[in-house]
Design an enzyme around this catalytic site. Structure first.
Site, PDB file in Angstrom:
ATOM      1  N   HIS A  30      21.088   8.405  11.375  1.00  0.00           N
ATOM      2  CA  HIS A  30      19.610   8.365  11.290  1.00  0.00           C
ATOM      3  C   HIS A  30      19.099   7.531  12.475  1.00  0.00           C
ATOM      4  O   HIS A  30      19.433   6.339  12.568  1.00  0.00           O
ATOM      5  CB  HIS A  30      19.167   7.664  10.010  1.00  0.00           C
ATOM      6  CG  HIS A  30      19.720   8.258   8.742  1.00  0.00           C
ATOM      7  ND1 HIS A  30      19.046   9.209   8.004  1.00  0.00           N
ATOM      8  CD2 HIS A  30      20.872   8.010   8.066  1.00  0.00           C
ATOM      9  CE1 HIS A  30      19.766   9.522   6.931  1.00  0.00           C
ATOM     10  NE2 HIS A  30      20.883   8.813   6.938  1.00  0.00           N
ATOM     11  N   GLU A  40      25.237   8.465  -4.037  1.00  0.00           N
ATOM     12  CA  GLU A  40      25.315   7.189  -3.310  1.00  0.00           C
ATOM     13  C   GLU A  40      25.368   6.020  -4.290  1.00  0.00           C
ATOM     14  O   GLU A  40      25.964   4.988  -4.009  1.00  0.00           O
ATOM     15  CB  GLU A  40      24.069   7.038  -2.426  1.00  0.00           C
ATOM     16  CG  GLU A  40      24.366   7.053  -0.960  1.00  0.00           C
ATOM     17  CD  GLU A  40      23.151   6.826  -0.118  1.00  0.00           C
ATOM     18  OE1 GLU A  40      22.165   7.572  -0.276  1.00  0.00           O
ATOM     19  OE2 GLU A  40      23.183   5.909   0.723  1.00  0.00           O
ATOM     20  N   ASP A  50      23.947   4.416   9.834  1.00  0.00           N
ATOM     21  CA  ASP A  50      22.890   3.615  10.468  1.00  0.00           C
ATOM     22  C   ASP A  50      23.555   2.532  11.313  1.00  0.00           C
ATOM     23  O   ASP A  50      23.778   1.415  10.840  1.00  0.00           O
ATOM     24  CB  ASP A  50      22.024   2.962   9.381  1.00  0.00           C
ATOM     25  CG  ASP A  50      21.341   3.987   8.498  1.00  0.00           C
ATOM     26  OD1 ASP A  50      20.458   4.691   8.981  1.00  0.00           O
ATOM     27  OD2 ASP A  50      21.716   4.086   7.303  1.00  0.00           O
ATOM     28  N   PRO A 110      10.537  13.621   9.834  1.00  0.00           N
ATOM     29  CA  PRO A 110       9.258  13.744  10.540  1.00  0.00           C
ATOM     30  C   PRO A 110       8.169  13.003   9.763  1.00  0.00           C
ATOM     31  O   PRO A 110       8.085  13.110   8.537  1.00  0.00           O
ATOM     32  CB  PRO A 110       8.993  15.253  10.535  1.00  0.00           C
ATOM     33  CG  PRO A 110      10.322  15.884  10.288  1.00  0.00           C
ATOM     34  CD  PRO A 110      11.072  14.924   9.419  1.00  0.00           C
ATOM     35  N   LYS A 111       7.389  12.189  10.494  1.00  0.00           N
ATOM     36  CA  LYS A 111       6.379  11.343   9.836  1.00  0.00           C
ATOM     37  C   LYS A 111       5.002  11.608  10.433  1.00  0.00           C
ATOM     38  O   LYS A 111       4.900  11.873  11.622  1.00  0.00           O
ATOM     39  CB  LYS A 111       6.733   9.861  10.035  1.00  0.00           C
ATOM     40  CG  LYS A 111       8.082   9.498   9.444  1.00  0.00           C
ATOM     41  CD  LYS A 111       8.661   8.245  10.063  1.00  0.00           C
ATOM     42  CE  LYS A 111      10.078   8.027   9.611  1.00  0.00           C
ATOM     43  NZ  LYS A 111      11.082   8.770  10.391  1.00  0.00           N
TER      44      LYS A 111
HETATM   45  C1  6MZ Z   1      19.745   7.420   2.060  1.00  0.00           C
HETATM   46  C2  6MZ Z   1      19.073   6.891   4.186  1.00  0.00           C
HETATM   47  C3  6MZ Z   1      20.180   6.021   4.338  1.00  0.00           C
HETATM   48  O1  6MZ Z   1      14.736   9.323   9.230  1.00  0.00           O
HETATM   49  O2  6MZ Z   1      13.375   7.377   9.955  1.00  0.00           O
HETATM   50  N1  6MZ Z   1      18.369   6.843   5.318  1.00  0.00           N
HETATM   51  N2  6MZ Z   1      18.872   7.591   3.056  1.00  0.00           N
HETATM   52  N3  6MZ Z   1      20.812   6.603   2.130  1.00  0.00           N
HETATM   53  C4  6MZ Z   1      21.061   5.874   3.240  1.00  0.00           C
HETATM   54  N4  6MZ Z   1      22.139   5.045   3.252  1.00  0.00           N
HETATM   55  C5  6MZ Z   1      22.083   3.676   3.644  1.00  0.00           C
HETATM   56  N5  6MZ Z   1      20.127   5.503   5.570  1.00  0.00           N
HETATM   57  C6  6MZ Z   1      19.014   6.020   6.164  1.00  0.00           C
HETATM   58  O3  6MZ Z   1      15.860   7.087   9.554  1.00  0.00           O
HETATM   59  C7  6MZ Z   1      15.682   6.189   8.503  1.00  0.00           C
HETATM   60  C8  6MZ Z   1      15.574   6.932   7.190  1.00  0.00           C
HETATM   61  O4  6MZ Z   1      16.821   7.604   6.928  1.00  0.00           O
HETATM   62  C9  6MZ Z   1      17.117   7.592   5.536  1.00  0.00           C
HETATM   63  C10 6MZ Z   1      15.955   6.877   4.858  1.00  0.00           C
HETATM   64  O5  6MZ Z   1      15.009   7.821   4.428  1.00  0.00           O
HETATM   65  C11 6MZ Z   1      15.384   6.012   5.988  1.00  0.00           C
HETATM   66  O6  6MZ Z   1      14.032   5.680   5.778  1.00  0.00           O
HETATM   67  P1  6MZ Z   1      14.704   8.090  10.090  1.00  0.00           P
HETATM   68  O7  6MZ Z   1      15.079   8.336  11.509  1.00  0.00           O
END
Ligand code: 6MZ
Length: 359
Positions: free
Chosen positions: A29, A222, A300, A114-115
């Site tokens: 992400h 998860e 992440d 997308p936001k």
């Molecule tokens: C679930 C996750 C995540 O989309 O703004 N995100 N969703 N589980 C996880 N495990 C830790 N890690 C990240 O990246 C951030 C977004 O990705 C998802 C969440 O919706 C988070 O707000 P983007 O680029």
């Protein structure tokens, strides 16, 4: 040499090997992969503009270590406040790609939500365009500076649906993905705080994506879910890949084993957020032993202070894998990418070309 020094030396050799290894990243992400230094810079800029109320508080949240899953989502909310400008989105995308390229990632599938933001004039479409601009910039900078390793890095995008969204918002994301297919959007992801919302809200959008030929990956199992049927229903949907899949019931492991849906494994993320109790309890052991299709990923890299090479090194040290085993894992990941067939074949050729060096 003392045994401690020997251990350090062996670890160094392993980490260098993992870095050199061509790798495929399928679960990353962008907003969770931002460098801390960039986040702090953005926070300072917002502080000067008066768009955040307390820089010290934000700084503390950014630099905190060992976050619970809920604390991660608190950080994501902060990150999303800091990254509301198109130029910031472009910058972080570019930097994230540069970081993956620097560790020999040859194919990267980023997934981002997308936001829209009325205050900054951001729409879901302009957000995705800003991400695509970041991909273009990264390619240009990497080529210009000759920073690319021999094979280059190919980047594709998945659009994520956040579990806080409505059915209509999710459908809007799928439509956008379809419109952006020719720009490198190759699939759909369902993510977001796993204790929020009901995944069935998104079933119409996910089904629509599938009908239109867009592959789908779901964050699944998860946490011990608030909705106990969720994993069951997700498996019945049969997505193209599953993210995490940590907490399944006995019968569901059996079902998964028969379905053979590739699993995206993220060790550090799972450990830090308490999705698995210890690395010994990680389901990788079972998946690997049973030759289950899987791919090692970071999730992440910023939030969890990791990178893909370290995740491979964790696999080696925790599950006693040889260098050749790691090579096979990296090579096999090409089977699970969402990108077009010619790119798959290109990646296969890269691995075939370097294989003699990794025997
Ligand atoms: C679930 C996750 C995540 O989309 O703004 N995100 N969703 N589980 C996880 N495990 C830790 N890690 C990240 O990246 C951030 C977004 O990705 C998802 C969440 O919706 C988070 O707000 P983007 O680029």
């Amino acid at each position: 040499m003392s045994s401690n020094q020997e251990q350090h030396r062996a670890r160094d050799i392993l980490v260098r090997y993992c870095k050199r290894l061509p790798k495929i990243e399928l679960h990353a992400h962008p907003n969770g992969s931002i460098r801390d230094s960039t986040l702090l810079e953005l926070a300072q800029e917002h502080d000067q503009r008066g768009t955040i109320s307390s820089y010290p508080n934000v700084r503390e949240i950014i630099l905190k270590e060992d976050r619970s899953l809920q604390e991660c989502f608190k950080l994501f909310d902060v990150i999303h406040v800091l990254t509301t400008d198109h130029s910031f989105i472009t910058r972080i995308t570019k930097e994230v790609i540069e970081d993956f390229a620097a560790e020999n990632v040859v194919y990267l599938e980023l997934r981002t939500t997308p936001k829209s933001n009325v205050l900054t004039g951001m729409t879901k479409r302009s957000y995705v365009e800003a991400v695509l601009a970041g991909i273009t910039k990264a390619n240009l900078v990497l080529c210009e500076n000759h920073q690319l390793h021999a094979h280059g890095i190919q980047v594709r995008l998945l659009l994520s649906i956040d579990r806080r969204e409505t059915t209509d918002q999710a459908i809007e994301t799928v439509k956008l993905a379809l419109e952006m297919k020719s720009h490198g959007v190759v699939g759909i992801d369902l993510s977001g705080n796993p204790v929020t919302g009901n995944w069935k809200t998104f079933l119409p959008a996910l089904t629509y994506a599938r009908q239109c030929g867009l592959p789908v990956t779901l964050h699944c199992g998860e946490v011990p879910v608030h909705n106990p049927d969720e994993v069951e229903e997700m498996l019945a949907f049969h997505p193209d890949r599953l993210g995490h899949a940590c907490v399944l019931q006995e019968s569901q492991w059996e079902r998964l084993h028969n379905l053979r849906i590739p699993v995206e494994v993220c060790f550090t993320s799972n450990l830090r957020t308490g999705c698995v109790k210890s690395i010994c309890d990680h389901h990788f052991a079972w998946l690997y032993k049973t030759h289950y299709p899987l791919v090692i990923c970071t999730d992440d890299r910023g939030v969890f202070s990791t990178n893909l090479s370290s995740e491979y090194a964790i696999a080696a040290t925790s599950f006693d894998l040889s260098e050749h085993d790691l090579f096979e894992l990296a090579k096999n990941a090409t089977r699970f990418i969402f990108a077009e067939e010619p790119l798959k074949r290109h990646l296969d050729r890269i691995f075939a070309g370097v294989e003699p060096n990794y025997r």
